[in-house]
Structures are given as structure tokens and as C-alpha cells.
Design a protein around this motif. Structure first.
Motif, PDB file in Angstrom:
ATOM      1  N   ARG A 109      77.489  49.309  -1.431  1.00  0.00           N
ATOM      2  CA  ARG A 109      76.353  50.087  -0.949  1.00  0.00           C
ATOM      3  C   ARG A 109      76.635  51.564  -1.187  1.00  0.00           C
ATOM      4  N   SER A 143      78.159  45.844   8.995  1.00  0.00           N
ATOM      5  CA  SER A 143      79.280  46.773   9.002  1.00  0.00           C
ATOM      6  C   SER A 143      79.580  47.208   7.590  1.00  0.00           C
ATOM      7  N   ASP A 146      79.304  40.882   2.513  1.00  0.00           N
ATOM      8  CA  ASP A 146      78.783  40.042   3.583  1.00  0.00           C
ATOM      9  C   ASP A 146      78.408  38.720   2.937  1.00  0.00           C
ATOM     10  N   HIS A 176      81.916  48.935   2.590  1.00  0.00           N
ATOM     11  CA  HIS A 176      80.925  48.637   1.552  1.00  0.00           C
ATOM     12  C   HIS A 176      80.746  49.824   0.602  1.00  0.00           C
ATOM     13  N   HIS A 236      81.373  39.273   7.432  1.00  0.00           N
ATOM     14  CA  HIS A 236      81.798  40.459   6.694  1.00  0.00           C
ATOM     15  C   HIS A 236      83.280  40.319   6.361  1.00  0.00           C
TER      16      HIS A 236
HETATM   17 ZN   LIG Z   1      79.582  44.023   5.903  1.00  0.00          ZN
END
Ligand SMILES: [Zn+2]
Length: 196
Positions: free
Chosen positions: A122, A196, A146, A139, A179
Motif C-alpha cells: 500500500r 494493520s 492480508d 504494508h 495479517h
Molecule cells: Zn495487514
């Protein structure tokens, strides 16, 4: 949020989990140290079978003979990209190995299934849009995913990941995904946060 500094606590907390019990048995009765049976799953070749939003990727990204396959690694980085931002990142190879180890172990025990990726890399901008996401989420460093494995409960999957990972494992009460990351070693069970 409940956070435990050592993975043993999670193993104890899901002692009813057959897969974790299998893994614990393997660690206890294997031919050598607990790390041996884990390493054996990654020794000759490393494969991943992933699903994401209807797409499928099956890849052998590393072999003992040839090492990392750059093209397959790039395919994986593309597959694990930030789809919202349209950005690709150099994913942590240890994360790939963590996923590979979990999948190989499940396959060896009669549960050959793809790993469904809900989220992986991300950008910081995307991460800020995720409710409850940590500002320093792994991330954004390409070190987290995830995941869901059909037929494997989040508790079981978290137990498996904690055996293979050298980083963090978390799951969220009422949510289906787990996660996993290769950051600092920690385990948490979250009853409020969504990601998370
Ligand atoms: Zn995560």
C-alpha cells in the motif's frame, strides 16, 4: 488490542487447532531442530499459488539450482501491488518465503489451496484510507499481506503464519483475513481494528 511479545502464546491459545498441532508435532518429532522442517519446505524450490480479485497467479519464483527468477519475482510484485493507487513495489522476499512456507505446509498436509490476497503493498496515501491501519504499517514497506485460505480459519492460519514468520501475525475478531508481515516479531488479536 491484545499483543503478545512471543509467538508461543498464540500457539497455546489455539491448542485445539489441528494444523497447529500437526506443526507442533512436526517441530517436536522432526529429524532435527524445529527450524529444519520449516527450512525443508523451502529448500528445493519455492512456489506460490495466489488469488486476488478473480486473478490467479501460480509461480515458481526460486529454485535451488537457479536462485531467484527475476521475471517471476516481478510478476509477484505486480500481483501484490497497490491496486487502488496503481503502484508496484519491490516486495520483501522474506514475505514471499513466509507465504510459500505456509502454503507448502498446508499442501503437504492435504490442504493444497491458493492463498487469497486481500491486500499487500500500500502507498502511504492508500494506507491512510484504511480504517484503523497503523501509520507505520508494514504494508507501506512491502513487507505485509492480508490473506485468506479457503477452509482454514483465521485462528488456524495465524497459528501457521506465526510458525513460519519471523515478523508479525495478527487477526481480527469477526474478520476473515489474517495479517502477516516480516517486521518486528509480534502477535496480536484485535477486536476493534479492521486492518494493520
Ligand atoms: Zn495487514
Amino acid at each position: 488490542m491484545s499483543e503478545f511479545p512471543v509467538r508461543r502464546r498464540l500457539l497455546l491459545s489455539c491448542g485445539c487447532c489441528a494444523l497447529t498441532a500437526l506443526a507442533t508435532d512436526a517441530a517436536a518429532t522432526g529429524s532435527g531442530a524445529p527450524e529444519d522442517w520449516r527450512a525443508s519446505l523451502l529448500r528445493d524450490k519455492r512456489e506460490l499459488w495466489l488469488l486476488r480479485d478473480g486473478e490467479e497467479l501460480r509461480t515458481t519464483y526460486w529454485t535451488a539450482k537457479a536462485g531467484f527468477n527475476r521475471d517471476e519475482y516481478l510478476n509477484l510484485c505486480w500481483f501484490l501491488r497497490d491496486k487502488h493507487a496503481g503502484r508496484v513495489f519491490a516486495m520483501d522476499r522474506n514475505l514471499l518465503d513466509l507465504l510459500c512456507g505456509v502454503q507448502a505446509w498446508l499442501g503437504r498436509n492435504g490442504h493444497a489451496m491458493p492463498i487469497q490476497i486481500n491486500s499487500a503493498y500500500r502507498t502511504m496515501a492508500t494506507n491512510r484510507t484504511i480504517e484503523g491501519a497503523a501509520r507505520n504499517s508494514q504494508h507501506i514497506l512491502g513487507r505485509a499481506a492480508d490473506i485468506v485460505v479457503p477452509g482454514v480459519s483465521p485462528v488456524k492460519l495465524a497459528g501457521m503464519a506465526s510458525l513460519f514468520g519471523r515478523g508479525g501475525t495478527g487477526f481480527y475478531v469477526g474478520r476473515e483475513f489474517v495479517h502477516v508481515d516480516t517486521g518486528a516479531e509480534r502477535i496480536w488479536i484485535d477486536q476493534k481494528r479492521r486492518a494493520s
